[in-house]
Design an enzyme around this catalytic site. Structure first.
Site, mmCIF file in Angstrom:
data_model
loop_
_atom_site.group_PDB
_atom_site.id
_atom_site.type_symbol
_atom_site.label_atom_id
_atom_site.label_comp_id
_atom_site.label_asym_id
_atom_site.label_seq_id
_atom_site.Cartn_x
_atom_site.Cartn_y
_atom_site.Cartn_z
ATOM 1 N N LYS A 65 0.812 -1.213 0.000
ATOM 2 C CA LYS A 65 0.000 0.000 0.000
ATOM 3 C C LYS A 65 0.848 1.266 0.000
ATOM 4 O O LYS A 65 0.442 2.292 -0.550
ATOM 5 C CB LYS A 65 -0.943 -0.015 1.207
ATOM 6 C CG LYS A 65 -1.836 -1.255 1.300
ATOM 7 C CD LYS A 65 -2.670 -1.475 0.041
ATOM 8 C CE LYS A 65 -3.613 -2.657 0.179
ATOM 9 N NZ LYS A 65 -2.950 -3.961 0.202
ATOM 10 N N GLU A 68 -2.624 7.249 7.168
ATOM 11 C CA GLU A 68 -3.095 8.266 6.240
ATOM 12 C C GLU A 68 -4.280 9.000 6.854
ATOM 13 O O GLU A 68 -4.901 8.520 7.808
ATOM 14 C CB GLU A 68 -3.510 7.643 4.901
ATOM 15 C CG GLU A 68 -4.708 6.728 4.998
ATOM 16 C CD GLU A 68 -5.018 6.026 3.693
ATOM 17 O OE1 GLU A 68 -4.182 6.085 2.784
ATOM 18 O OE2 GLU A 68 -6.097 5.422 3.601
ATOM 19 N N ASN A 115 -14.350 -1.534 8.865
ATOM 20 C CA ASN A 115 -13.642 -1.411 7.592
ATOM 21 C C ASN A 115 -13.786 -2.650 6.719
ATOM 22 O O ASN A 115 -13.035 -2.834 5.764
ATOM 23 C CB ASN A 115 -12.155 -1.108 7.819
ATOM 24 C CG ASN A 115 -11.950 0.131 8.664
ATOM 25 O OD1 ASN A 115 -12.428 1.205 8.312
ATOM 26 N ND2 ASN A 115 -11.283 -0.019 9.793
ATOM 27 N N GLU A 127 -9.355 1.146 -5.831
ATOM 28 C CA GLU A 127 -10.333 1.650 -4.873
ATOM 29 C C GLU A 127 -10.126 3.144 -4.632
ATOM 30 O O GLU A 127 -9.001 3.617 -4.521
ATOM 31 C CB GLU A 127 -10.224 0.884 -3.558
ATOM 32 C CG GLU A 127 -10.471 -0.612 -3.726
ATOM 33 C CD GLU A 127 -10.686 -1.317 -2.406
ATOM 34 O OE1 GLU A 127 -10.570 -0.662 -1.343
ATOM 35 O OE2 GLU A 127 -10.977 -2.522 -2.430
ATOM 36 N N GLU A 182 -6.305 2.456 -2.718
ATOM 37 C CA GLU A 182 -5.371 1.343 -2.886
ATOM 38 C C GLU A 182 -5.764 0.567 -4.126
ATOM 39 O O GLU A 182 -6.846 0.763 -4.686
ATOM 40 C CB GLU A 182 -5.386 0.416 -1.668
ATOM 41 C CG GLU A 182 -6.724 -0.260 -1.416
ATOM 42 C CD GLU A 182 -6.730 -1.067 -0.132
ATOM 43 O OE1 GLU A 182 -5.860 -0.816 0.714
ATOM 44 O OE2 GLU A 182 -7.598 -1.939 0.006
ATOM 45 N N ASN A 227 -6.111 -3.430 -5.360
ATOM 46 C CA ASN A 227 -6.089 -4.843 -4.996
ATOM 47 C C ASN A 227 -5.743 -5.657 -6.232
ATOM 48 O O ASN A 227 -6.502 -5.685 -7.206
ATOM 49 C CB ASN A 227 -7.439 -5.274 -4.432
ATOM 50 C CG ASN A 227 -7.685 -4.662 -3.068
ATOM 51 O OD1 ASN A 227 -6.949 -4.919 -2.123
ATOM 52 N ND2 ASN A 227 -8.701 -3.816 -2.975
ATOM 53 N N PHE A 270 -22.055 -7.678 16.725
ATOM 54 C CA PHE A 270 -21.465 -8.295 15.523
ATOM 55 C C PHE A 270 -20.219 -9.106 15.844
ATOM 56 O O PHE A 270 -19.326 -9.245 15.017
ATOM 57 C CB PHE A 270 -21.135 -7.238 14.469
ATOM 58 C CG PHE A 270 -22.330 -6.506 13.939
ATOM 59 C CD1 PHE A 270 -23.064 -7.017 12.894
ATOM 60 C CD2 PHE A 270 -22.734 -5.316 14.510
ATOM 61 C CE1 PHE A 270 -24.178 -6.355 12.417
ATOM 62 C CE2 PHE A 270 -23.842 -4.642 14.041
ATOM 63 C CZ PHE A 270 -24.568 -5.156 12.988
#
Length: 666
Positions: free
Chosen positions: A116, A200, A235, A275, A288, A290, A348
């Site tokens: 990344k 970031e 995320n 993305e 980023e 993928n 969750f």
């Protein structure tokens, strides 16, 4: 074309690759750990090779073991799926050295984009707008705090080799930056074998929109539209759709062209995803790339008609893409709901166990409606603590967004899953949420709309009445059967009354039911009548009905004097009583729940990796008490209020069950 493909992965993505390879006439080889010996992907493949113990770092991500499986099977190509070794350049190099094709991008592209930090530098050099951040490696938590403070909170702490939400934290202050750095480092090491971290700027209220790219080795690079992935938790994406309800054609083209330019700059071939985060003014920033197939690739396939796995295989075999950019058209709308083994009523948290019932809705494909379910499990299978908690990806397609959403509502209601905690109710709730329906959800959707967690759905009055009418009709069918059985026993058939009281969600609905050969009419005490038509029979766990002229799908389980009913995210006990029994029921006291205020209970099955307190310690509200690891994620349990630790019942390294007592307080 390849003769035999080994899939260096597991679960639903391994099954997905096998389906396309089989259609292309290519033999397949599965690999499996001890935990996956009886898994669906093992049964589907033409061959299967055992590669080690259950933990991924002892099996699926051990390159030498996978290479041994390739040699023993004679596979001439490998599809890595996503996660595990899919973005590991050392694995791609090992394949190249062995003379085995890697169904993915070149090693240099993986190195450039899979890291990344490097990818952001290349994107900036290529003229792609990027998010402000620190692209260098970070040595320790102190340095992380200094960098985060310099950038300005909030910041995103991310694993350099990460993906799928692993090794990722948002920090809003120095304390969270310090804590998040260490947790991200630990998760990154466990999930990817690489603990490098970067930081970031976190853009608030963003949308997460990604561009699917596809490139061959003959100079053609295309983009296949976008996917909106804004609904995320921790995320990790939960619901995706294609196209995005937010983009216009001009922004779509600009993002697509930048994505292709970036891919071309690193000599990319195969399928990949660029993305972006997009703000409210449709300004977009590179996030980023993928260098693999994405989990959410089915929605792109549904709106383009392009099989991405097939194209990856053909590109890896040296073929040219058989279509150009002008041939790519976006048709209709597609939505993907990720079904996770996570209990929404427990924040969750991961859930493990056996699937005592697993009956997905039937897959269909017509000109106006598609239901697709990508899965890697079967009824009776085990959801283990060792891997990602995703059970299935349920997808629907329709000619427009409203049709795709309605198709998803019905498909979710029709999905039967028992034995573990799962997020089906939450997914259903999202489909009915006004902000989602309006296409206005950002990445903050779950945090903002479910700030206090998910407690189920309170059905609106009209839907609650439809459920009450359905329950009354089902009860009549049950009563008739019981009366006939009793009649055969005493030669006198009991009369089934017409008046009943339905108790649902703290509401009472006195009703009168009149049945005929084609159905039943349920009349409420205010004069409203609803027609109920169904072929449901007692014992069937799924009731497909027409109530008031609209379809209604209920998951039904018999209970004393009623049913457990689940629909549209609601889970309720619906009682149907005679007027006399209803009068008596109102007099019954309500049982109070046990007091667990002085206990710290384990909220999920997992491993206690760290204990932060000792007996006798005084703790403050919000203070970390311990860390539980489950399904590759670290979860820090904190004190809810000020108190003193009276007793510790577990230690680091212990495997804990749900609700097992970890600490006791005075």
């Amino acid at each position: 074309m390849f003769r035999k493909i080994l899939i260096a992965n597991r679960g639903e993505i391994a099954c997905r690759v096998i389906k396309t390879a089989r259609r292309m006439g290519i033999a397949t080889v599965a690999v499996y750990s001890d935990a996956d010996r009886n898994a669906l992907h093992v049964r589907m493949a033409d061959e299967a090779v055992h590669i080690g113990p259950a933990p991924a770092n002892q099996s699926y991500i051990v390159i030498d073991k996978v290479m041994d499986a390739i040699r023993s099977s004679g596979a001439d190509a490998v599809h890595p799926g996503y996660g595990f070794l899919s973005e590991n350049p050392k694995f791609a190099q090992a394949l190249d050295k062995e003379g085995v094709a890697f169904i993915g991008p070149p090693v240099k592209a993986i190195e450039a984009m899979g890291d990344k930090i490097t990818s952001k530098k290349i994107a900036a050099e290529a003229g792609v707008s990027t998010v402000p951040g620190h692209m260098g490696l970070i040595a320790d938590a102190d340095e992380a705090v200094r960098i985060a403070s310099g950038i300005g909170y909030p910041v995103m702490i991310k694993a350099s080799a990460g993906g799928g939400g692993k090794g990722m934290r948002i920090a809003w202050n120095d304390s969270e930056a310090r804590e998040g750095f260490q947790s991200s480092k630990n998760e990154a090491a466990n999930s990817f074998g690489d603990d490098r971290i970067f930081i970031e700027k976190f853009v608030t209220q963003p949308r997460h929109i990604e561009i699917q790219v596809l490139a061959d080795s003959h100079g053609t690079t295309l983009y296949l539209g976008e996917r909106e992935c804004s609904i995320q938790r921790r995320n990790q994406k939960v619901i995706e759709e294609a196209p995005s309800p937010f983009l216009d054609s001009e922004t779509r083209r600009a993002m697509g062209e930048q994505a292709c330019a970036l891919a071309a700059a690193v000599g990319y071939t195969s399928a990949g995803t660029v993305e972006f985060i997009v703000d409210g003014e449709r300004n977009f920033y590179f996030l980023e790339m993928n260098t693999r197939l994405q989990v959410e690739h089915p929605v792109t396939e549904l709106i383009t008609g392009i099989d991405l796995v097939e194209q990856m295989i053909r590109v890896a075999a040296g073929e040219k893409l058989s279509f150009g950019q002008d041939d790519v058209t976006l048709n209709g709308w597609a939505i993907e709901s990720r079904l996770y083994a996570e209990d929404p009523y427990r924040g969750f948290l991961p859930s493990i166990g056996r699937l005592t019932r697993y009956r997905p809705p039937a897959e269909v494909a017509t000109e106006t409606h598609v239901v697709r379910n990508d899965t890697g499990v079967t009824e009776g299978g085990e959801i283990s603590m060792y891997y990602d908690p995703m059970i299935a990806k349920l997808c629907t397609w329709g000619p427009d967004r409203a049709a795709a959403i309605e198709g998803m509502r019905v498909a979710l209601d029709s999905f039967e899953l028992e034995g573990i905690g799962h997020n089906l109710p939450f997914l259903s709730a999202v489909m009915d949420h006004p902000k989602f329906i309006a296409g206005e959800a950002t990445t903050a959707f779950i945090a903002e709309e479910y700030e206090g967690g998910f407690d189920g759905v309170d059905l609106p009055e009209d839907e609650l009445r439809r459920v009450a009418a359905a329950a009354a009709a089902m009860n009549r069918v049950d009563e008739i059967r019981r009366a006939r059985i009793e009649g055969r026993m005493d030669n006198h058939e009991r009369h089934v009354g017409a008046d009943w009281v339905v108790f649902a969600a703290d509401r009472e609905f006195p009703v009168r039911i009149a049945a005929d050969r084609d159905g039943a009419t349920v009349t409420f005490d205010d004069g409203q009548s609803l027609r109920v038509v169904s072929d449901w029979q007692p014992g069937q766990p799924l009731a497909r009905m027409d109530v008031g002229g609209k379809p209604l799908v209920l998951k039904v389980a018999p209970r004393t004097a009623g049913y457990r009913v689940r629909t549209r995210g609601a889970d309720m006990f619906v009682r149907v009583l005679s007027p006399r029994h209803a009068a008596l029921a109102r007099l019954m006291p309500v049982k109070e729940a046990a007091d667990t205020a002085k206990l710290l209970l384990c909220p999920m099955p997992g491993l206690l990796v760290k204990l932060d307190v000792a007996e006798g310690d005084e703790v403050q509200e919000g203070q970390p008490l311990c860390t539980i690891e489950a399904m590759k994620m670290e979860n820090i349990l904190r004190a809810e209020r000020k108190g003193r630790v009276a007793k510790i019942n577990a230690g680091a390294g212990d495997s804990l069950a749900v609700d097992e007592v970890i600490l006791e307080f005075e």
